[in-house]
Enzyme design. Structure first.
Site, mmCIF file in Angstrom:
data_model
loop_
_atom_site.group_PDB
_atom_site.id
_atom_site.type_symbol
_atom_site.label_atom_id
_atom_site.label_comp_id
_atom_site.label_asym_id
_atom_site.label_seq_id
_atom_site.Cartn_x
_atom_site.Cartn_y
_atom_site.Cartn_z
ATOM 1 N N LYS A 1 -74.628 50.982 43.276
ATOM 2 C CA LYS A 1 -73.691 51.103 42.148
ATOM 3 C C LYS A 1 -72.778 49.882 42.043
ATOM 4 O O LYS A 1 -72.132 49.685 41.016
ATOM 5 C CB LYS A 1 -72.859 52.385 42.285
ATOM 6 N N ASP B 1 -75.052 55.044 47.760
ATOM 7 C CA ASP B 1 -74.722 54.530 46.418
ATOM 8 C C ASP B 1 -74.330 53.054 46.416
ATOM 9 O O ASP B 1 -73.663 52.610 45.472
ATOM 10 C CB ASP B 1 -73.579 55.367 45.815
HETATM 11 FE FE LIG Z 1 -76.495 57.952 43.544
#
Ligand SMILES: [Fe+2]
Length: 322
Positions: A183, A180
């Site tokens: 993000k 991630d």
């Molecule tokens: Fe994700």
């Protein structure tokens, strides 16, 4: 002894059928003999100990009904000879990683299965690099707290359960740690929003795997499976995911592993918009999504081998895994 008796003794076979049976029974691997359609005709050696199936339970069934060969495909055994080091055997209580070797013998296929062995111990330098990658993942994950920590643990255990070689284990760990990082480019007012997202805001969120790839591409030591875990961890097994709508095993293995660990941890964690689910409820969600959202075999390994939830065995068996 007459000359005739001497000649007869010399011509007698050294190994009688009874001795041959003893020889086969002493083999440490699970031996099998298939017909040209892949149907089990005979098993021997350590078959019952390795597979947990009695001979009479499997003779007449296809080997493909209890064995999966990710590298060779479902019919990989039916052509020539070969070896797969990442095959998975469906036992009554879970999924066992095995190595399978086979060889065409006339109209039959003879082969054997062995359980996988653990990989080598990691070096100090390898652990330092692990730590650096992990810290990068935590720093850039958009403030998800312990999510990365748990993700790395769950994804690693799933990768170990399917007996991936050491190098691939590391790629899964790194893919989980970095999944991630994109993000970090999503505005905080969208990431931390309490209410439902607008379609425009959801579009921004959907861009985080591609942003993640841009970030990890700058690190040349990261191999392709790490990058694809970052880019494809929101793909779905039925092709309805994003960013590319990849389907089934076209989704890289590292990404399929990370997807299961990601969703399980998200469900069992409290968020601003929902309470934490129980592990049992999250497991039921994974099973319901096996074959649509998730790789069904990986779900099975995760539930039975990683979580140890054998109470779900019947539910898994009912989900058309065979
Ligand atoms: Fe994700």
């Amino acid at each position: 002894m007459s000359t005739r008796e001497q000649r007869s003794a010399l011509q007698a076979p050294l190994v009688t059928p009874a001795l041959e049976t003893l020889l086969l029974a002493a083999q440490p691997a699970a031996l099998f003999l298939l017909d040209s359609a892949g149907v089990i005709q005979h098993v021997g050696g350590a078959w019952e100990r390795v597979t947990e199936y009695a001979a009479e339970e499997v003779i007449g069934r296809t080997l493909a009904s209890i064995l999966r060969l990710p590298a060779a495909g479902p019919d990989g055994l039916l052509d020539g000879s070969g070896q797969s080091t990442d095959a998975r055997l469906l036992t009554r209580t879970g999924v066992q990683a095995v190595t399978v070797s086979w060889q065409q013998q006339g109209e039959y296929i003879a082969g054997h299965l062995e359980r996988c062995r653990p990989g080598p111990v990691r070096t100090r330098g390898g652990r330092d690099l692990d730590q650096a990658v992990y810290c990068l993942g935590v720093a850039l994950d958009g403030g998800q707290g312990q999510h990365v920590d748990r993700m790395v643990s769950l994804a690693s255990r799933l990768a170990e359960a399917i007996c991936l070689p050491d190098e691939q284990l590391r790629e899964v760990r790194w893919g989980a740690a970095l999944h991630d990082v994109g993000k970090s480019r999503v505005p905080q007012d969208i990431l931390g929003k309490n209410g439902p997202l607008t379609p425009e805001e959801f579009e921004v969120i959907r861009h985080h795997p591609a942003w993640g790839l841009e970030i990890v591409q700058a690190l040349e030591f990261l191999t392709e499976p790490v990058r694809t875990a970052v880019l494809h961890h929101h793909e779905r097994y039925d092709g309805q995911g994003y960013p590319y709508g990849l389907r089934g095993e076209a989704i890289p293995l590292s990404a399929r592993i990370v997807a299961i660990a990601d969703v399980f941890d998200a469900l069992t964690s409290a968020r601003s918009y929902k309470p934490a689910w129980s592990p049992q409820d999250a497991t039921s969600y994974l099973i319901a999504g096996a074959g649509t959202q998730f790789d069904p075999w990986l779900v099975r390994v995760f539930v039975l081998d990683v979580l140890g939830f054998t109470a779900f065995t019947e539910q898994l068996n009912g989900a058309a895994f065979l």
